[in-house]
Design a protein around this motif. Sequence first.
Motif, PDB file in Angstrom:
ATOM      1  N   ASN A   6       0.844  -1.198   0.000  1.00 26.61           N
ATOM      2  CA  ASN A   6       0.000   0.000   0.000  1.00 26.61           C
ATOM      3  C   ASN A   6       0.882   1.251   0.000  1.00 26.61           C
ATOM      4  O   ASN A   6       1.047   1.934   1.006  1.00 26.61           O
ATOM      5  N   VAL A   7       1.431   1.577  -1.156  1.00 28.53           N
ATOM      6  CA  VAL A   7       2.376   2.691  -1.277  1.00 28.53           C
ATOM      7  C   VAL A   7       1.751   4.039  -0.915  1.00 28.53           C
ATOM      8  O   VAL A   7       2.365   4.818  -0.179  1.00 28.53           O
ATOM      9  N   PRO A   8       0.539   4.384  -1.375  1.00 29.61           N
ATOM     10  CA  PRO A   8      -0.020   5.686  -1.010  1.00 29.61           C
ATOM     11  C   PRO A   8      -0.135   5.899   0.503  1.00 29.61           C
ATOM     12  O   PRO A   8       0.086   6.989   1.002  1.00 29.61           O
ATOM     13  N   GLN A   9      -0.458   4.854   1.225  1.00 26.59           N
ATOM     14  CA  GLN A   9      -0.580   4.978   2.667  1.00 26.59           C
ATOM     15  C   GLN A   9       0.797   4.935   3.333  1.00 26.59           C
ATOM     16  O   GLN A   9       1.058   5.658   4.285  1.00 26.59           O
ATOM     17  N   GLY A  10       1.685   4.124   2.810  1.00 23.85           N
ATOM     18  CA  GLY A  10       2.991   3.946   3.428  1.00 23.85           C
ATOM     19  C   GLY A  10       4.002   5.024   3.112  1.00 23.85           C
ATOM     20  O   GLY A  10       4.931   5.266   3.889  1.00 23.85           O
ATOM     21  N   ALA A  11       3.862   5.692   1.973  1.00 19.24           N
ATOM     22  CA  ALA A  11       4.859   6.687   1.558  1.00 19.24           C
ATOM     23  C   ALA A  11       4.220   7.852   0.801  1.00 19.24           C
ATOM     24  O   ALA A  11       4.603   8.152  -0.327  1.00 19.24           O
ATOM     25  N   PRO A  12       3.244   8.546   1.402  1.00 21.74           N
ATOM     26  CA  PRO A  12       2.569   9.627   0.679  1.00 21.74           C
ATOM     27  C   PRO A  12       3.505  10.768   0.284  1.00 21.74           C
ATOM     28  O   PRO A  12       3.357  11.355  -0.791  1.00 21.74           O
ATOM     29  N   VAL A  13       4.477  11.069   1.103  1.00 16.60           N
ATOM     30  CA  VAL A  13       5.407  12.157   0.788  1.00 16.60           C
ATOM     31  C   VAL A  13       6.294  11.779  -0.394  1.00 16.60           C
ATOM     32  O   VAL A  13       6.558  12.606  -1.278  1.00 16.60           O
ATOM     33  N   ALA A  14       6.727  10.531  -0.449  1.00 13.28           N
ATOM     34  CA  ALA A  14       7.560  10.084  -1.569  1.00 13.28           C
ATOM     35  C   ALA A  14       6.788  10.138  -2.887  1.00 13.28           C
ATOM     36  O   ALA A  14       7.356  10.501  -3.923  1.00 13.28           O
ATOM     37  N   ILE A  15       5.507   9.804  -2.857  1.00 17.03           N
ATOM     38  CA  ILE A  15       4.684   9.882  -4.066  1.00 17.03           C
ATOM     39  C   ILE A  15       4.530  11.338  -4.498  1.00 17.03           C
ATOM     40  O   ILE A  15       4.711  11.675  -5.675  1.00 17.03           O
ATOM     41  N   ALA A  16       4.224  12.209  -3.559  1.00 19.53           N
ATOM     42  CA  ALA A  16       4.072  13.627  -3.886  1.00 19.53           C
ATOM     43  C   ALA A  16       5.376  14.191  -4.452  1.00 19.53           C
ATOM     44  O   ALA A  16       5.366  14.929  -5.442  1.00 19.53           O
ATOM     45  N   ARG A  17       6.506  13.822  -3.868  1.00 11.88           N
ATOM     46  CA  ARG A  17       7.808  14.307  -4.341  1.00 11.88           C
ATOM     47  C   ARG A  17       8.072  13.819  -5.762  1.00 11.88           C
ATOM     48  O   ARG A  17       8.550  14.577  -6.611  1.00 11.88           O
ATOM     49  N   ALA A  18       7.763  12.580  -6.064  1.00  8.85           N
ATOM     50  CA  ALA A  18       7.986  12.037  -7.405  1.00  8.85           C
ATOM     51  C   ALA A  18       7.135  12.766  -8.444  1.00  8.85           C
ATOM     52  O   ALA A  18       7.605  13.065  -9.544  1.00  8.85           O
TER      53      ALA A  18
END
Length: 73
Positions: free
Chosen positions: A40-52
Amino acid sequence: MIRTLDAERDPSAAPGGCTSYRGGSTGPYEQRTLQGIGHNVPQGAPVAIARAVVDAARLSACRGERSPVRMVT
């Protein structure tokens, strides 16, 4: 621009992550591995997704391209 995010602990990910996408790219490519993140990437790493997303949009703007960011609802 192709940017892939691999979740290090995703049990359903293919061996080697998203490296197979590199061959289909003729432009810039970047792969980021999200350490300690599961399926569950959106829940586990929301900041990393936004940065990408922000990084991809900035790179496209610098290259004079249309933004690759698409919102799916």
